[in-house]
Design a protein around this motif. Structure first.
Motif, mmCIF file in Angstrom:
data_model
loop_
_atom_site.group_PDB
_atom_site.id
_atom_site.type_symbol
_atom_site.label_atom_id
_atom_site.label_comp_id
_atom_site.label_asym_id
_atom_site.label_seq_id
_atom_site.Cartn_x
_atom_site.Cartn_y
_atom_site.Cartn_z
ATOM 1 N N ALA A 82 39.212 20.060 46.460
ATOM 2 C CA ALA A 82 37.894 20.690 46.251
ATOM 3 C C ALA A 82 37.009 20.368 47.539
ATOM 4 O O ALA A 82 36.366 21.388 48.077
ATOM 5 C CB ALA A 82 37.105 20.394 44.932
ATOM 6 N N MET A 83 36.937 19.090 47.892
ATOM 7 C CA MET A 83 36.148 18.665 49.079
ATOM 8 C C MET A 83 36.618 19.656 50.389
ATOM 9 O O MET A 83 35.825 20.091 51.099
ATOM 10 C CB MET A 83 36.513 17.174 49.357
ATOM 11 C CG MET A 83 35.781 16.336 48.502
ATOM 12 S SD MET A 83 36.119 14.634 48.674
ATOM 13 C CE MET A 83 35.712 14.367 50.201
ATOM 14 N N TYR A 84 37.831 19.587 50.722
ATOM 15 C CA TYR A 84 38.148 20.403 51.788
ATOM 16 C C TYR A 84 38.548 21.828 51.600
ATOM 17 O O TYR A 84 38.870 22.407 52.592
ATOM 18 C CB TYR A 84 39.558 19.755 52.324
ATOM 19 C CG TYR A 84 39.169 18.292 52.852
ATOM 20 C CD1 TYR A 84 38.391 18.081 53.798
ATOM 21 C CD2 TYR A 84 39.468 17.108 51.954
ATOM 22 C CE1 TYR A 84 38.281 16.752 54.465
ATOM 23 C CE2 TYR A 84 39.287 15.741 52.482
ATOM 24 C CZ TYR A 84 38.563 15.546 53.771
ATOM 25 O OH TYR A 84 38.184 14.319 53.946
ATOM 26 N N ALA A 85 38.072 22.208 50.620
ATOM 27 C CA ALA A 85 38.062 23.800 50.375
ATOM 28 C C ALA A 85 36.811 24.221 51.129
ATOM 29 O O ALA A 85 36.812 25.408 51.620
ATOM 30 C CB ALA A 85 38.010 24.178 49.136
ATOM 31 N N SER A 86 35.888 23.568 51.274
ATOM 32 C CA SER A 86 34.828 24.003 52.273
ATOM 33 C C SER A 86 34.977 23.554 53.613
ATOM 34 O O SER A 86 35.407 22.684 54.096
ATOM 35 C CB SER A 86 33.502 22.939 51.800
ATOM 36 O OG SER A 86 32.457 23.360 52.828
ATOM 37 N N GLU A 87 34.868 24.661 54.520
ATOM 38 C CA GLU A 87 35.282 24.545 55.983
ATOM 39 C C GLU A 87 34.367 23.786 56.545
ATOM 40 O O GLU A 87 34.736 22.951 57.620
ATOM 41 C CB GLU A 87 35.234 26.005 56.708
ATOM 42 C CG GLU A 87 36.170 26.904 56.304
ATOM 43 C CD GLU A 87 37.620 26.406 56.435
ATOM 44 O OE1 GLU A 87 37.705 25.694 57.408
ATOM 45 O OE2 GLU A 87 38.384 26.577 55.439
ATOM 46 N N LEU A 88 32.967 23.532 56.177
ATOM 47 C CA LEU A 88 32.008 22.776 56.875
ATOM 48 C C LEU A 88 32.329 21.291 56.760
ATOM 49 O O LEU A 88 32.084 20.309 57.328
ATOM 50 C CB LEU A 88 30.632 23.252 56.588
ATOM 51 C CG LEU A 88 29.705 24.053 57.378
ATOM 52 C CD1 LEU A 88 28.442 24.279 56.771
ATOM 53 C CD2 LEU A 88 29.748 23.640 58.640
ATOM 54 N N ILE A 102 34.611 26.277 44.971
ATOM 55 C CA ILE A 102 34.131 25.739 46.175
ATOM 56 C C ILE A 102 34.541 26.655 47.514
ATOM 57 O O ILE A 102 33.836 26.963 48.259
ATOM 58 C CB ILE A 102 34.657 24.380 46.709
ATOM 59 C CG1 ILE A 102 34.196 23.427 45.458
ATOM 60 C CG2 ILE A 102 34.217 23.944 47.908
ATOM 61 C CD1 ILE A 102 33.001 23.562 45.358
ATOM 62 N N ARG A 103 35.884 27.192 47.526
ATOM 63 C CA ARG A 103 36.235 28.179 48.396
ATOM 64 C C ARG A 103 35.590 29.225 48.509
ATOM 65 O O ARG A 103 35.120 29.980 49.709
ATOM 66 C CB ARG A 103 37.719 28.357 48.260
ATOM 67 C CG ARG A 103 38.344 28.864 49.374
ATOM 68 C CD ARG A 103 39.940 29.448 49.190
ATOM 69 N NE ARG A 103 40.548 28.074 49.285
ATOM 70 C CZ ARG A 103 41.249 27.448 48.423
ATOM 71 N NH1 ARG A 103 41.252 27.955 47.442
ATOM 72 N NH2 ARG A 103 41.841 26.166 48.590
#
Length: 270
Positions: free
Chosen positions: A164-170, A67-68
């Motif tokens: 994993a969810m918060y690996a995406s900056e958006l 994800i990152r």
């Protein structure tokens, strides 16, 4: 209330296929991004079907890392539906005036008053935004299942779902960890919708001169918001700064609602 619910159901029916298309687009783009990242990482280390080239010791590839490393794919999957929703904030009003026999005339003449029409459109926009947010949450388990199916065993590494969810900056912007930040983000989003609605009703009420009024009105509100954010530079206590910001926000919401409801009941004629 019945009148409001019928109008809300009408708005949902009119947008349901576009909403479904946006959800499908987001899922496909994100799935492709995850699959591409896993494929490239596996090929980099010569990993195929649970084997690896001699002398090559691969790093592991956790779901969090996938994800990152797919920020651009997630950005495309999130931003395109977001832009579509922003455009629909305008279209939800103006589509009623399109065509030889504008549907707006019928909506404005429906028994039950015009105020339910305003709140039905506002509620519909909020429902669409929350639906896309919920869909993004539901997509994460699908993406994790895809990761489990496509990633060779040699590369798999356990990971925490929330990481994993918060690996995406958006995603951090869409669903902040702090509840106060969530209220700020979506509170400002609600205010933006209210301001745009008011600007549209000004234009519909006064036509050419209404465009000027709408631009001035929006510029004034944006200026006040900017000044509110700059209040932390003043010699004020943090609680006083928060009070100033909340006061300006509350006044802008109240004025937007008051002005919009007055325009739609007394000025807008179709």
């Amino acid at each position: 209330m019945t009148h409001y619910l019928k109008l809300l159901a009408l708005e949902v029916r009119r947008f349901r296929y576009i909403l479904a298309g946006m959800m499908l687009f987001a899922l496909i783009v994100e799935c492709l991004a995850v699959a591409t990242e896993i494929h490239f990482f596996s090929n980099r280390f010569g990993i195929k079907e649970g084997t690896r080239e001699p002398g090559v010791i691969p790093d592991t590839l956790s779901f969090v890392e996938v994800i990152r490393n797919t920020q651009q794919g997630f950005a495309l999957g999130i931003l395109v539906p977001l832009v579509a929703l922003i455009a629909y904030v305008l279209l939800i009003w103006y589509r009623d005036w399109f065509g030889r026999h504008p549907f707006a005339y019928r909506l404005l003449m429906v028994p039950g008053g015009r105020i339910p029409l305003y709140f039905a459109k506002l509620t519909a926009i909020l429902l669409f935004v929350l639906s896309m947010l919920a869909w993004q949450l539901l997509s994460m388990p699908i993406l994790k299942l895809e990761y489990a199916m496509l990633t060779p065993e040699l590369l798999k590494e356990p990971s925490i779902f929330t990481d994993a969810m918060y690996a995406s900056e958006l995603f951090k912007l869409l669903l902040p960890l702090r509840f106060e930040q969530f209220l700020i983000n979506y509170g400002l989003g609600l205010l933006a919708v209210l301001l745009v609605f008011t600007g549209i009703l000004l234009e519909r009420s006064f036509r050419i001169s209404g465009i000027v009024y709408a631009v001035l009105y929006l510029a004034l509100n944006v200026t006040l918001l900017v000044l509110a954010t700059m209040s932390n530079e003043l010699p004020l206590y943090p609680s006083e700064t928060i009070a100033v910001c909340l006061t300006i926000y509350g006044l802008e919401v109240a004025v937007a609602l008051w002005l919009s409801l007055n325009l739609i009941t007394r000025k807008v004629s179709g």
